[in-house]
Structures are given as C-alpha cells and as structure tokens.
Write a protein that holds these residues in place. Structure first.
Motif, PDB file in Angstrom:
ATOM      1  N   THR A 130      28.649-100.119   5.218  1.00 28.41           N
ATOM      2  CA  THR A 130      30.011 -99.711   4.886  1.00 28.41           C
ATOM      3  C   THR A 130      30.398 -98.513   5.735  1.00 28.41           C
ATOM      4  OG1 THR A 130      29.678-100.432   2.596  1.00 28.41           O
ATOM      5  CG2 THR A 130      31.535 -98.951   3.015  1.00 28.41           C
TER       6      THR A 130
ATOM      7  N   CYS B 106      36.473 -99.105   5.060  1.00 32.15           N
ATOM      8  CA  CYS B 106      37.179 -98.692   3.848  1.00 32.15           C
ATOM      9  C   CYS B 106      37.989 -97.426   4.123  1.00 32.15           C
ATOM     10  CB  CYS B 106      36.187 -98.394   2.727  1.00 32.15           C
ATOM     11  SG  CYS B 106      35.013 -99.713   2.395  1.00 32.15           S
TER      12      CYS B 106
ATOM     13  N   THR C  65      38.582-102.919   2.738  1.00 34.16           N
ATOM     14  CA  THR C  65      38.816-102.418   1.380  1.00 34.16           C
ATOM     15  C   THR C  65      39.736-101.218   1.442  1.00 34.16           C
ATOM     16  OG1 THR C  65      36.593-103.109   0.700  1.00 34.16           O
ATOM     17  CG2 THR C  65      37.718-101.515  -0.714  1.00 34.16           C
TER      18      THR C  65
END
Length: 200
Positions: free
Chosen positions: A41, A68, A99
């Motif tokens: 991530t 993200c 996201t």
C-alpha cells in the motif's frame, strides 16, 4: 515495528516504510526498490508534487501496490494546478487512486487523521500502540509547520489540525521534510502549536 526512512534531499519529500505501507512517493523509485517486495500500500499524505512525483512508477515496481489518498486531495493526482507540479517543471502523475481515505479509516495499525490546512485533504497516520505519527507537511520536527499560503491552504484549519495532533501520545514523529524524531515527538508538535499561535 521499525520505521525505515527514505530521505530525498532538499527538494522532494521524505518517504517512510512501515510494515507493508509506504508513506509518500516523491523519492526516486530506485530508493524504494529494496523494499518493493514488502510494500502493498502507498499512502499519500497530500497531493503536492514533491510527495507524489513517482507514485506511478513506485506502485508498479511494488507489484501494483494500492495507492491511497484522502478524498479531498485525490484530484491532485491528475490536476497540475492542485499538485503545484508546474513549480517543479513537471506534470501530475495522472494516477487514479485505488482507495480514497476518510478521517478515522485504518490501514493495518495506522489510523488516518484528516489534518487540513496545508492542503484540504492532508492527512497524518498514527499508530497508537507504537506512538508513531507520520505527519506529512502538517507539522515538522523543531516546532515548524506546513505552509498555508498555497492554493487550498487555510491557517485556521492548520491550527485546528495541529491542536488535534497535540492531544495524541506521540513518541516517534516522521515528517514530510527534515529529520525525524525517534523520541519526544509530542514536544515538537507542542512547539509547532505555539509557534503557529504566536508567529504563524
């Protein structure tokens, strides 16, 4: 959990590896490559170009890691004006986030704290167990704080954000620029709060 600091020099932002999370992506991809096998991530603390410059390439070398960012700053990944890319003679990376984050979301042990002021969608990431805070450009070590004179900046919002951070129990403070503090991070936040109150 150890924090691995990837320093970028004076122009671009620091990046940090924390477990399987990379915080910010302005550093050169080759600097991230040693950690590529663990990063799943990529969290962007805000969409200024010095924090997002190489997000596309870094995501790719990390096996298409999920990108993200807070919903209010997500347009900066595509918009040169919002990202200030023109100040770097560059273009925004043109990435659609996987996201969009909101205040209170969790990424593993990290809690997303929305800290507007430097940008509308600035965030910090806090691990309550280890007392680690990744502060982006909201607050720095040495008692300084992010600029609020760029488009989307807001002094009152920044003051409220730093006030909120000052209530946290912070030991390690890992900012977007400058040296991290591995101990006593809360003192740096308190100093920034006072500096903004009286001199900002």
């Amino acid at each position: 959990m150890p924090v691995r600091w990837i320093a970028s020099g004076t122009t671009y932002a620091n990046s940090f590896v924390y477990g399987n999370v990379l915080v910010d992506a302005g550093v050169l991809p080759m600097a991230v490559e040693p950690y590529a096998g663990t990063i799943e991530t990529i969290v962007i603390t805000h969409a200024h170009y010095d924090h997002i410059a190489h997000v596309r390439e870094i995501a790719r070398i990390c096996g298409d890691a999920a990108v993200c960012i807070h919903e209010a700053d997500a347009p900066g990944l595509m918009d040169d004006t919002r990202s200030l890319a023109m100040h770097f003679g560059a273009r925004s990376p043109g990435v659609v986030p996987d996201t969009v984050l909101c205040d209170g979301d969790h990424l593993g042990s990290l809690r997303v704290i929305h800290t507007p002021g430097h940008t509308p969608g600035g965030i910090c990431l806090y691990d309550a167990e280890t007392r680690v805070l990744f502060s982006g450009d909201t607050v720095f070590t040495g008692g300084s704080f992010g600029r609020y004179d760029f488009p989307g900046g807001d002094r009152s919002a920044l003051a409220a954000s730093i006030e909120r951070l000052s209530a946290l129990d912070v030991e390690g403070l890992y900012p977007g620029h400058g040296e991290p503090a591995t101990a006593g991070g809360g003192r740096h936040i308190a100093a920034a709060r006072e500096a903004l109150r009286y001199y900002g």
